[in-house]
Scaffold this motif. Structure first.
Motif, PDB file in Angstrom:
ATOM      1  N   ALA A 137       0.836  -1.207   0.000  1.00  0.00           N
ATOM      2  CA  ALA A 137       0.000   0.000   0.000  1.00  0.00           C
ATOM      3  C   ALA A 137       0.869   1.255   0.000  1.00  0.00           C
ATOM      4  O   ALA A 137       0.572   2.235  -0.701  1.00  0.00           O
ATOM      5  N   LEU A 138       1.947   1.238   0.784  1.00  0.00           N
ATOM      6  CA  LEU A 138       2.871   2.367   0.821  1.00  0.00           C
ATOM      7  C   LEU A 138       3.561   2.535  -0.531  1.00  0.00           C
ATOM      8  O   LEU A 138       3.707   3.661  -1.035  1.00  0.00           O
ATOM      9  N   TYR A 139       3.969   1.437  -1.136  1.00  0.00           N
ATOM     10  CA  TYR A 139       4.612   1.453  -2.454  1.00  0.00           C
ATOM     11  C   TYR A 139       3.683   2.114  -3.474  1.00  0.00           C
ATOM     12  O   TYR A 139       4.091   2.997  -4.240  1.00  0.00           O
ATOM     13  N   LYS A 140       2.425   1.671  -3.493  1.00  0.00           N
ATOM     14  CA  LYS A 140       1.459   2.238  -4.454  1.00  0.00           C
ATOM     15  C   LYS A 140       1.265   3.729  -4.210  1.00  0.00           C
ATOM     16  O   LYS A 140       1.184   4.526  -5.149  1.00  0.00           O
ATOM     17  N   GLU A 141       1.192   4.126  -2.950  1.00  0.00           N
ATOM     18  CA  GLU A 141       1.007   5.542  -2.635  1.00  0.00           C
ATOM     19  C   GLU A 141       2.196   6.371  -3.121  1.00  0.00           C
ATOM     20  O   GLU A 141       2.022   7.473  -3.656  1.00  0.00           O
ATOM     21  N   LEU A 142       3.386   5.846  -2.971  1.00  0.00           N
ATOM     22  CA  LEU A 142       4.577   6.549  -3.438  1.00  0.00           C
ATOM     23  C   LEU A 142       4.581   6.665  -4.961  1.00  0.00           C
ATOM     24  O   LEU A 142       4.998   7.689  -5.512  1.00  0.00           O
ATOM     25  N   VAL A 143       4.116   5.625  -5.643  1.00  0.00           N
ATOM     26  CA  VAL A 143       4.033   5.668  -7.098  1.00  0.00           C
ATOM     27  C   VAL A 143       3.045   6.749  -7.538  1.00  0.00           C
ATOM     28  O   VAL A 143       3.325   7.533  -8.458  1.00  0.00           O
ATOM     29  N   CYS A 144       1.895   6.816  -6.884  1.00  0.00           N
ATOM     30  CA  CYS A 144       0.887   7.836  -7.229  1.00  0.00           C
ATOM     31  C   CYS A 144       1.425   9.239  -6.976  1.00  0.00           C
ATOM     32  O   CYS A 144       1.254  10.140  -7.806  1.00  0.00           O
ATOM     33  N   LYS A 145       2.078   9.422  -5.837  1.00  0.00           N
ATOM     34  CA  LYS A 145       2.637  10.737  -5.521  1.00  0.00           C
ATOM     35  C   LYS A 145       3.755  11.098  -6.497  1.00  0.00           C
ATOM     36  O   LYS A 145       3.886  12.260  -6.905  1.00  0.00           O
TER      37      LYS A 145
END
Length: 404
Positions: A362-370
């Motif tokens: 979930a953190l990985y995906k959030e970093l990708v979106c940001k």
């Protein structure tokens, strides 16, 4: 005696569509070329950048950070033209933009077509009248208002078992545990994932109490239910997520398009039929690894924006033509705010055994979106500072003669 001097008029680049790809390409071009040689006009219907990959979050009531284009492109030389693109004439080299003052034509020397895509109803009866979409901000906001009005226990049905459907269903079930959320998939749940990825997806669905109707096809949508090959399923709200359809304008022009309506392009994103037109993102029919068309996604689109911008700059400055290889590395899937799934894939987007799951995913995906949003909001950061001169023969056809 009069002295004559020749003045090269600016080469006019018009970018239509300011999603991830259009905005990225406009900013990259501004970094590559000099203001005195080129004018770059970015046409978009909205004054703010829309993070399309977060529309499921907006739909469930989560606030998103505003990203005004006038702030993003301040000092870059990119001019924003607000209005709806209502026509493109590639033979006259004009774009019709309809704004607050009505329609007007915008002339170009090079057109960068990035109008993207919208939801695809697949021609299923009742979809347009009764279903909600989250392919854009307007649709997500309408869905947000409708969901907010639902009483506890109301059934909400998500149609489509792909990335968008899975993200929408899990986000909704986590945010509104009082609702009865279900998802209808034509195949098996997560059948495109590795065994590890599919197991984790089922685990999350079970924990969020999402009902999955697998191997089921929707044949009609009604105000209070959906009709399927397995019978009727209650739906106070239906969310339709069965893929994307490209903007119809390209097909209405003399541009060469494929069966999907996407513009056919070469390896530099240049139109095969009109060399002064480039197409990127969902609007382009791009051949990727394994001779497979790239799927419509942010992951596919941004490399095509880089390629087109660099190719335009290279051709205008008589520089070496670069090539950027578009390939896949992973599929990043949010499963609510607390869970995620990173499915690693081959270059042509086939799942391999490795997958990252849980909070770290979930953190990985959030970093990708940001990171994707940051790249658009800071379009000239991280690129070479040297801006090349446009050569005279590459400027707009015809040289203006001034009398001194």
């Amino acid at each position: 005696m009069q002295n004559m001097r020749q003045t090269i008029q600016k080469h006019r680049v018009v970018v239509i569509g300011a999603g991830y790809t259009g905005a990225t390409a406009a900013g990259r071009l501004a970094r590559r070329l000099r203001d005195e040689d080129v004018s770059i006009t970015l046409v978009n219907a909205e004054p703010d950048f829309v993070e399309r990959v977060r529309m499921h979050q907006l739909a469930v009531g989560q606030p998103l950070r505003p990203r005004p284009f006038d702030e993003m492109f301040a000092g870059t030389g990119v001019e924003l033209r607000l209005g709806q693109v209502t026509g493109v004439d590639v033979d006259r080299r004009t774009v019709t933009v309809t704004g607050a003052d009505g329609p007007s034509d915008l002339e170009y020397d090079t057109l960068l077509y990035a109008l993207g895509s919208a939801w695809n109803t697949q021609g299923v009866p009742g979809t347009t009248e009764h279903a909600h979409e989250i392919a854009g901000r307007d649709g997500a906001l309408r869905l947000r208002d409708r969901l907010a009005a639902l009483a506890p226990g109301s059934p909400v049905t998500v149609i489509g078992g792909g990335l968008t459907g899975v993200e929408a269903a899990t986000e909704l079930a986590e945010t509104r545990p009082d609702l009865d959320v279900s998802l209808i998939a034509r195949g098996g749940l997560g059948d495109w994932l590795s065994p590890k990825g599919a197991r984790h997806l089922r685990k999350v669905f079970t924990g969020l109490r999402i009902t999955a109707h697998e191997h089921t096809t929707v044949t009609a949508v009604h105000a209070d239910r959906v009709t399927t090959t397995e019978g009727d399923i209650p739906a106070a709200v239906t969310i339709w997520t069965t893929g994307f359809a490209v903007h119809p304008i390209a097909r209405a022009t003399t541009l060469e398009t494929g069966d999907t309506g996407q513009i056919t392009v070469d390896a530099t994103m240049r139109s095969l039929s009109h060399p002064d037109v480039y197409a990127i993102g969902d609007a382009a029919l791009v051949t990727g690894p394994g001779d497979k068309p790239l799927r419509m996604s942010c992951a596919s689109g941004i490399p095509t924006a880089w390629q087109a911008a660099d190719a335009i700059a290279a051709r205008l400055t008589d520089s070496k033509l670069p090539t950027i290889s578009a390939r896949y590395f992973n599929q990043c899937i949010s499963l609510g705010r607390k869970e995620g799934l990173i499915q690693y894939v081959t270059a042509d987007d086939r799942a391999v055994s490795a997958a990252l799951t849980g909070r770290l995913a979930a953190l990985y995906k959030e970093l990708v979106c940001k990171g994707a949003a940051w790249g658009v909001a800071n379009p000239t950061m991280g690129l070479p500072t040297r801006r090349r001169r446009v050569t005279a023969e590459r400027a707009r056809a015809g040289v203006a003669t001034e009398t001194a």
